[in-house]
Design a protein around this motif. Structure first.
Motif, PDB file in Angstrom:
ATOM      1  N   ARG A   1       0.840  -1.199   0.000  1.00 10.57           N
ATOM      2  CA  ARG A   1       0.000   0.000   0.000  1.00 10.57           C
ATOM      3  C   ARG A   1       0.872   1.246   0.000  1.00 10.57           C
ATOM      4  O   ARG A   1       0.653   2.197  -0.735  1.00 10.57           O
ATOM      5  CB  ARG A   1      -0.919  -0.021   1.233  1.00 10.57           C
ATOM      6  N   TYR A   2       1.910   1.217   0.821  1.00 11.43           N
ATOM      7  CA  TYR A   2       2.816   2.355   0.978  1.00 11.43           C
ATOM      8  C   TYR A   2       3.503   2.728  -0.344  1.00 11.43           C
ATOM      9  O   TYR A   2       3.662   3.898  -0.666  1.00 11.43           O
ATOM     10  CB  TYR A   2       3.850   1.995   2.055  1.00 11.43           C
ATOM     11  N   LEU A   3       3.871   1.712  -1.121  1.00  9.14           N
ATOM     12  CA  LEU A   3       4.635   1.967  -2.348  1.00  9.14           C
ATOM     13  C   LEU A   3       3.789   1.884  -3.622  1.00  9.14           C
ATOM     14  O   LEU A   3       4.272   2.186  -4.715  1.00  9.14           O
ATOM     15  CB  LEU A   3       5.801   0.978  -2.469  1.00  9.14           C
ATOM     16  N   ASN A   4       2.551   1.439  -3.459  1.00  9.74           N
ATOM     17  CA  ASN A   4       1.689   1.274  -4.623  1.00  9.74           C
ATOM     18  C   ASN A   4       2.218   0.258  -5.638  1.00  9.74           C
ATOM     19  O   ASN A   4       2.158   0.456  -6.855  1.00  9.74           O
ATOM     20  CB  ASN A   4       1.430   2.631  -5.296  1.00  9.74           C
ATOM     21  N   ILE A   5       2.812  -0.821  -5.119  1.00 11.42           N
ATOM     22  CA  ILE A   5       3.102  -1.994  -5.936  1.00 11.42           C
ATOM     23  C   ILE A   5       2.691  -3.218  -5.115  1.00 11.42           C
ATOM     24  O   ILE A   5       2.510  -3.117  -3.908  1.00 11.42           O
ATOM     25  CB  ILE A   5       4.593  -2.158  -6.342  1.00 11.42           C
TER      26      ILE A   5
ATOM     27  N   ILE B   1       8.152 -10.095  -6.570  1.00 15.46           N
ATOM     28  CA  ILE B   1       8.508 -11.063  -5.529  1.00 15.46           C
ATOM     29  C   ILE B   1       9.938 -10.810  -5.081  1.00 15.46           C
ATOM     30  O   ILE B   1      10.860 -10.774  -5.896  1.00 15.46           O
ATOM     31  CB  ILE B   1       8.338 -12.512  -6.024  1.00 15.46           C
ATOM     32  N   LEU B   2      10.092 -10.595  -3.786  1.00 17.84           N
ATOM     33  CA  LEU B   2      11.402 -10.297  -3.220  1.00 17.84           C
ATOM     34  C   LEU B   2      11.869 -11.472  -2.360  1.00 17.84           C
ATOM     35  O   LEU B   2      11.119 -11.962  -1.508  1.00 17.84           O
ATOM     36  CB  LEU B   2      11.279  -9.025  -2.369  1.00 17.84           C
ATOM     37  N   CYS B   3      13.072 -11.921  -2.595  1.00 13.04           N
ATOM     38  CA  CYS B   3      13.602 -13.022  -1.789  1.00 13.04           C
ATOM     39  C   CYS B   3      14.175 -12.469  -0.482  1.00 13.04           C
ATOM     40  O   CYS B   3      15.201 -11.793  -0.477  1.00 13.04           O
ATOM     41  CB  CYS B   3      14.692 -13.780  -2.544  1.00 13.04           C
TER      42      CYS B   3
ATOM     43  N   ASP C   1       5.769  -9.903 -12.370  1.00 13.86           N
ATOM     44  CA  ASP C   1       6.455  -9.020 -13.318  1.00 13.86           C
ATOM     45  C   ASP C   1       7.946  -8.956 -13.011  1.00 13.86           C
ATOM     46  O   ASP C   1       8.769  -8.881 -13.905  1.00 13.86           O
ATOM     47  CB  ASP C   1       5.872  -7.603 -13.242  1.00 13.86           C
ATOM     48  N   TYR C   2       8.275  -8.974 -11.715  1.00 18.52           N
ATOM     49  CA  TYR C   2       9.679  -8.841 -11.302  1.00 18.52           C
ATOM     50  C   TYR C   2      10.040  -9.846 -10.220  1.00 18.52           C
ATOM     51  O   TYR C   2       9.234 -10.115  -9.316  1.00 18.52           O
ATOM     52  CB  TYR C   2       9.946  -7.451 -10.713  1.00 18.52           C
ATOM     53  N   LEU C   3      11.261 -10.355 -10.313  1.00 23.00           N
ATOM     54  CA  LEU C   3      11.870 -11.099  -9.212  1.00 23.00           C
ATOM     55  C   LEU C   3      13.053 -10.266  -8.724  1.00 23.00           C
ATOM     56  O   LEU C   3      13.865  -9.811  -9.529  1.00 23.00           O
ATOM     57  CB  LEU C   3      12.378 -12.461  -9.685  1.00 23.00           C
ATOM     58  N   LEU C   4      13.134 -10.115  -7.419  1.00 26.75           N
ATOM     59  CA  LEU C   4      14.130  -9.220  -6.843  1.00 26.75           C
ATOM     60  C   LEU C   4      14.905  -9.967  -5.757  1.00 26.75           C
ATOM     61  O   LEU C   4      14.309 -10.599  -4.889  1.00 26.75           O
ATOM     62  CB  LEU C   4      13.342  -8.069  -6.212  1.00 26.75           C
TER      63      LEU C   4
ATOM     64  N   ARG D   1      12.639   2.424  -5.517  1.00 30.60           N
ATOM     65  CA  ARG D   1      12.952   2.895  -6.877  1.00 30.60           C
ATOM     66  C   ARG D   1      12.056   2.227  -7.910  1.00 30.60           C
ATOM     67  O   ARG D   1      11.558   2.880  -8.820  1.00 30.60           O
ATOM     68  CB  ARG D   1      14.411   2.587  -7.210  1.00 30.60           C
ATOM     69  N   LEU D   2      11.875   0.939  -7.716  1.00 34.65           N
ATOM     70  CA  LEU D   2      11.062   0.188  -8.672  1.00 34.65           C
ATOM     71  C   LEU D   2       9.634   0.722  -8.693  1.00 34.65           C
ATOM     72  O   LEU D   2       9.009   0.835  -9.752  1.00 34.65           O
ATOM     73  CB  LEU D   2      11.081  -1.298  -8.290  1.00 34.65           C
ATOM     74  N   ALA D   3       9.135   1.088  -7.524  1.00 35.88           N
ATOM     75  CA  ALA D   3       7.754   1.564  -7.413  1.00 35.88           C
ATOM     76  C   ALA D   3       7.533   2.816  -8.257  1.00 35.88           C
ATOM     77  O   ALA D   3       6.436   3.047  -8.771  1.00 35.88           O
ATOM     78  CB  ALA D   3       7.422   1.834  -5.944  1.00 35.88           C
TER      79      ALA D   3
END
Ligand SMILES: *Cc1c(COP(=O)(O)O)cnc(C)c1O
Length: 393
Positions: free
Chosen positions: A71-75, A374-376, A229-232, A363-365
Motif C-alpha cells: 500500500r505504501y509503495l503502490n506496488i 517477488i522479493l527473496c 512481473d519482477y523477481l528481486l 525505486r522500482l515503485a
C-alpha cells in the motif's frame, strides 16, 4: 518444467565459469562431478533431501503478501520467507544438499571457509546433524569481528581454524581450505557456500537453491493465477538470487533484478562486482570481479557481511551479458533505510543483505507502479541488530 541446459558439460555459462585450477584440484573436482551427476536424478537421494528440507529446515517457506509495504509503495509485493528457515537464512538449503552428497560419497569430514561466519554456521549445523567432523577456516581478522558466530560454530561441535596469512580474511581462508582439501581429499568434502568457484560448484549450489524459485512459481500461480512481473534478490556470491531466478529462465515476461551492495556510494570502488567490476578469474571461475588496474583482487566492502565477496557467480555474469537480468546497486545508508522500512511496516526485521533489495522496491515503485514483485527475503536480521545500533550512534 523445462530444464535449462546451463552450464555446458565443461561448466561454462556462455564465456563464464569453467575450471581455472591447479592440477592438484583436477581429480577432487572430477570425483565430485561424477558423484553429483549420478545422484542429482536419483530418486532416493532427492527424497532424503526433501525430507530434511521439510522437517529439519522448515520448507516450503511461505510466500507472504506484504500488505502494508504494498500500500505504501503502490506496488504488489510478495516476500519469499527464507528468513524463517532453521538457522535464519537460505544457506541451509545448500548446506543440507551438499552434506547429503558428502555422505553418499562416503566422506567423514567436512571443511569450509567462512568470512562473516554465516556459511560456517550452516556448515557446522549440517555436520552436527550428519555426524561429520567439521573444520572451518576463518581469517584471524574475521574471527575478532565475528565472535558470536565463532562461538556458534564451536557450540555445534566444529573446530574454527584461524588463518594468519595475507589479509587474514575470506580470501586467505579460502586458500587454506583448498590446501587442506587436496591433502585430505580421500575422506574430506569441501563445502562451498555460494554459486562461485570452479565447475561443478556453481551448478551444484544453484541446483540446491533452485528450490526457492520452484516453490515461488507454484505459490504465485496459486495466489495470483499468473507469473510475477519482477523477481528481486540481493547478490553476494549470488546463490539466493540464482535460486530464485533460475526456474523462471524461460519465462521471458518475468524480469530479474539482482541488487548488489554499493557500499558507501558513488565513489566506492570496493563493491558491486557486476555493476562496476571487470571480467577476470577468481577462485577458479571466470566472471565479473573487483580488481585494480594491475589485476589484483580488491577487498570488497559492504555493511552487510554476506555481500562483501569480491566476485560473483558465473551464471549471473552470463545473465548480465545476455541481458536476461539487470543488476543495480544500493548503498549502506539505503540498506539501513530498507531494514527499518520492512521492520516498521510489516513487523519483519530483515538481514542487511536483503534489506538492500527492500530499499530497491522504492525505486522500482516509481517506474513500475502496480506491478507484481517477488522479493527473496534471504535471511532474518537478528545477526545485524548490533551493527545497525552502532550505525545509529
Ligand atoms: C550469505 C548471505 C547472502 C549472500 O549470499 P548469496 O550467495 O548471494 O545468496 C545473502 N543474504 C543472506 C541472509 C546471507 O546470509
Amino acid at each position: 518444467m523445462r530444464r535449462v541446459a546451463l552450464p555446458d558439460k565443461d561448466g561454462y555459462f556462455g564465456e563464464f565459469g569453467g575450471k581455472f585450477i591447479p592440477e592438484t584440484l583436477f581429480n577432487p573436482l572430477k570425483e565430485l562431478e561424477e558423484a553429483y551427476n549420478l545422484l542429482r536424478n536419483n530418486r532416493e537421494f532427492n527424497q532424503q533431501l526433501n525430507s530434511y528440507l521439510k522437517d529439519y529446515a522448515g520448507r516450503p517457506t511461505p510466500l507472504y503478501f506484504a500488505p502494508n509495504i504494498s500500500r505504501y509503495l503502490n506496488i504488489k509485493v510478495y516476500l519469499k520467507r527464507e528468513d524463517i528457515l532453521h538457522t535464519g537464512a537460505h544457506k541451509i538449503n545448500n548446506a543440507l544438499g551438499q552434506a547429503l552428497l558428502a555422505k553418499h560419497m562416503g566422506k567423514k569430514r567436512i571443511i569450509a571457509e567462512t568470512g562473516a561466519g554465516q556459511h560456517g554456521v550452516a556448515t557446522a549445523t549440517v555436520s552436527a546433524l550428519f555426524g561429520f567432523k567439521c573444520d572451518i577456516y576463518m581469517g584471524e581478522t574475521d574471527i575478532k569481528r565475528q565472535k558470536m558466530n565463532v562461538f556458534r560454530m564451536q557450540t555445534l561441535g566444529a573446530r574454527v581454524i584461524p588463518v594468519k596469512s595475507g589479509s587474514k580474511t575470506l580470501k586467505d581462508a579460502c586458500s587454506e581450505a583448498i590446501r587442506d582439501w587436496v591433502t585430505n581429499v580421500k575422506d574430506t568434502y569441501y563445502l562451498l557456500g555460494s554459486v562461485v568457484g570452479p565447475h561443478p560448484y556453481p551448478m551444484i549450489v544453484r541446483d540446491f537453491q533452485a528450490v526457492i524459485g520452484r516453490e515461488v512459481k507454484q505459490q504465485i500461480l496459486k495466489k495470483e493465477g499468473r507469473l510475477p512481473d519482477y523477481l528481486l534478490a540481493c547478490v553476494g556470491g549470488g546463490s539466493n538470487a540464482i535460486g530464485l531466478f533460475h526456474p523462471f529462465f524461460y519465462d521471458r515476461e518475468v524480469k530479474f533484478i539482482g541488487v548488489e551492495a554499493g557500499g558507501l556510494g558513488k565513489k566506492d570502488r570496493h563493491s558491486a562486482s557486476l555493476s562496476k567490476g571487470d571480467i577476470g578469474v577468481l577462485h577458479g571461475t571466470k566472471s565479473f570481479l573487483l580488481q585494480d588496474k594491475f589485476g589484483q583482487i580488491k577487498l570488497a566492502h559492504s555493511i552487510a557481511p554476506g555481500l562483501d565477496y569480491p566476485g560473483v557467480g558465473p551464471e549471473h555474469a552470463y545473465y548480465k551479458k545476455i541481458k536476461r537480468a539487470n543488476y543495480v546497486t544500493i548503498t549502506d545508508r539505503e540498506a539501513i533505510e530498507g531494514f527499518k522500512l520492512l521492520s516498521r511496516l510489516e513487523g519483519i526485521i530483515p538481514a542487511l543483505e536483503p534489506a538492500h533489495a527492500v530499499y530497491y522496491l522504492k525505486r522500482l515503485a516509481k517506474s513500475a507502479s502496480n506491478s507484481l514483485v517477488i522479493l527473496c527475503l534471504s535471511g532474518r536480521g537478528d545477526k545485524d541488530l548490533d551493527m545497525v545500533r552502532k550505525w545509529e550512534e
